[in-house]
Design an enzyme around this catalytic site. Structure first.
Site, PDB file in Angstrom:
ATOM      1  N   ASN A 136     -59.768   8.232 -39.128  1.00  0.00           N
ATOM      2  CA  ASN A 136     -59.226   7.567 -37.951  1.00  0.00           C
ATOM      3  C   ASN A 136     -59.810   6.160 -37.850  1.00  0.00           C
ATOM      4  OD1 ASN A 136     -57.742   7.265 -35.579  1.00  0.00           O
ATOM      5  ND2 ASN A 136     -58.305   9.284 -34.816  1.00  0.00           N
ATOM      6  N   CYS A 144     -53.595   0.341 -34.719  1.00  0.00           N
ATOM      7  CA  CYS A 144     -53.821   1.461 -35.640  1.00  0.00           C
ATOM      8  C   CYS A 144     -52.995   1.345 -36.917  1.00  0.00           C
ATOM      9  CB  CYS A 144     -53.522   2.785 -34.936  1.00  0.00           C
ATOM     10  SG  CYS A 144     -51.830   2.918 -34.297  1.00  0.00           S
ATOM     11  N   HIS A 189     -49.456   6.969 -33.076  1.00  0.00           N
ATOM     12  CA  HIS A 189     -50.688   6.546 -33.741  1.00  0.00           C
ATOM     13  C   HIS A 189     -50.517   6.646 -35.250  1.00  0.00           C
ATOM     14  CE1 HIS A 189     -54.916   5.597 -33.845  1.00  0.00           C
ATOM     15  NE2 HIS A 189     -55.274   6.734 -34.400  1.00  0.00           N
TER      16      HIS A 189
END
Length: 441
Positions: free
Chosen positions: A386, A72, A365
């Site tokens: 995202n 991520c 994250h």
């Protein structure tokens, strides 16, 4: 030493009596057993708070998908770059190769790992720092500075030049192999230092062979990075463009009007002293790369700086604890989403500092802020890009309430030009070095 006491039958009976004394207990128990805690405790008013309209919004395209990997941090970093390219060259859905960045991160991180193992070989094997290095050998996770260091050294390439492979989409197999290799190598290097008293030249030869093994596995799993490539694309006006024989660094410097050294990692970690600079060299991945440094400030600074950057049509890399109060499928992050304590009749709510101190909270994250909704100048919700594909949220975009942002966001990457003089002074000060076991790790 305090003597432990066993639970007595009398205490068990008291627990039972307390449960049945609450008239609502059987009703709540039936709902929880049938539907689970989250579904039974969900706030029905979330749609009022999580409306997907934003007064400030950077134009972005399709989301990316990190699949079953912990990349991520690199996806969010590359998102910020590709948005620069998309705006400047009118190519809305342009994508950069995450595989290319991940390949070089594996190589550079292995090099750093071997040098750290040798540097700490005089410490006990279960020293906390040594434990950290061995336990986290080539983990997928990382920070913004890790991605920035790779980009500054190796450049970037379009996604089509080095697309993801099976092993980048699902890193479990190759990570298992690399973990085993690195841990075995760590033991061999430590024994060479402590038992064989190997010279620097002998250690360098050992490390060279170990690095060659890592490179071989990486090429077999991810492919070998290109030396040169041809840039070809058709922009949103359908105009064709071609630029031949570019190196990845040529491409980066020619097409991205950005200097990653100009960016600062702003942190809100209230378990640490505020208005102070910290560093964490144990998480650096490139020798002489961009160091991992945190400028720890009260939350309103982080928020105000993020808004300034969005107003200038630039997205913001953010580090959050995404596992808290989140509905992945609907793409909702709302601090009041699940009222679990209220449902169960227990109080387990902690403030941000206590969550970090107890390790209940962490940066789990990284995502990209692409918009914010301001009412009378104050934010009430944010738009998040995202990297979980377009099947979650609104085609991959999430909505985040202001209270979630405040409670569960710990980091934001901000251009230094938005910092006031007092923050610039702190950023230019000598950082306090944090240990491997710090809560910010």
């Amino acid at each position: 030493m305090t003597k432990h006491s066993a639970l007595s039958s009398k205490e068990i009976q008291q627990f039972h009596d307390d449960f049945v004394s609450r008239e609502t207990s059987p009703v709540i128990a039936r709902a929880v057993m049938k539907n689970g805690i989250k579904a039974s405790s969900e706030d029905p008013n979330i749609s009022k708070r999580d409306h997907r309209v934003f007064s400030i919004e950077v134009k972005t395209g399709k989301v990316t998908n990190q699949r079953q990997s912990g990349r991520c941090w690199s996806f969010a970093a590359l998102n910020t770059l590709r948005h620069h390219f998309a705006l400047k060259y009118k190519l809305n859905d342009f994508e950069l190769s995450q595989n290319y960045l991940f390949f070089w991160d594996r190589i550079e991180r292995a090099n750093m790992y071997f040098q750290n193992v040798i540097a700490t070989a005089d410490k006990p094997f279960h020293d906390r720092t040594v434990d950290f290095y061995v336990a986290t050998a080539l983990d997928d996770g990382g920070q913004w500075s890790n991605a920035a260091s790779i980009i500054e050294k190796y450049g970037v390439v379009p996604e089509y030049v080095m697309p993801d492979t099976f092993n980048t989409k699902n890193t479990s197999d190759v990570s298992e192999v690399l973990h085993d290799m690195m841990k075995k190598d760590a033991l061999e290097l430590r024994r060479a230092v402590n038992e064989k008293h190997a010279s620097d030249d002998e250690l360098a030869k050992m490390q060279h062979q170990m690095m060659s093994d890592v490179y071989r596995v990486a090429v077999m799993a991810f492919g070998e990075p290109p030396m040169k490539f041809d840039l070809e694309y058709r922009d949103d006006d359908k105009k064709y463009h071609r630029d031949a024989d570019l190196t990845p660094l040529d491409f980066y410097h020619k097409y991205f009007d950005i200097n990653l050294h100009d960016y600062v990692l702003i942190t809100n970690a209230p378990d640490h002293e505020m208005n102070k600079l910290y560093s964490m060299p144990v998480e650096d991945n490139v020798v002489d790369g961009i160091p991992l440094q945190f400028l720890n400030v009260p939350f309103h600074y982080l928020q105000d700086l993020a808004i300034k950057q969005l107003k200038d049509n630039e997205t913001v890399w953010v580090g959050n604890d995404v596992l808290q109060q989140m509905d992945r499928k609907r793409g909702i992050m709302d601090a009041q989403l699940f009222k679990e304590g209220e449902l169960l009749g227990v109080d387990f709510k902690m403030n941000k500092a206590d969550r970090l101190e107890s390790r209940q909270g962490m940066v789990s994250h990284a995502m990209t802020l692409t918009g914010v909704n301001l009412v009378d100048g104050e934010p009430n919700r944010w738009k998040i890009e995202n990297s979980w594909g377009d099947k979650n949220g609104d085609k991959g975009y999430f909505v985040m309430t202001e209270d979630w942002f405040k409670d569960y966001t710990y980091e934001a990457v901000i251009n230094k030009k938005y910092l006031d003089d007092s923050l610039k002074k702190i950023w230019n000060s000598q950082p306090e070095e944090l240990p491997a076991w710090d809560s910010l790790c």
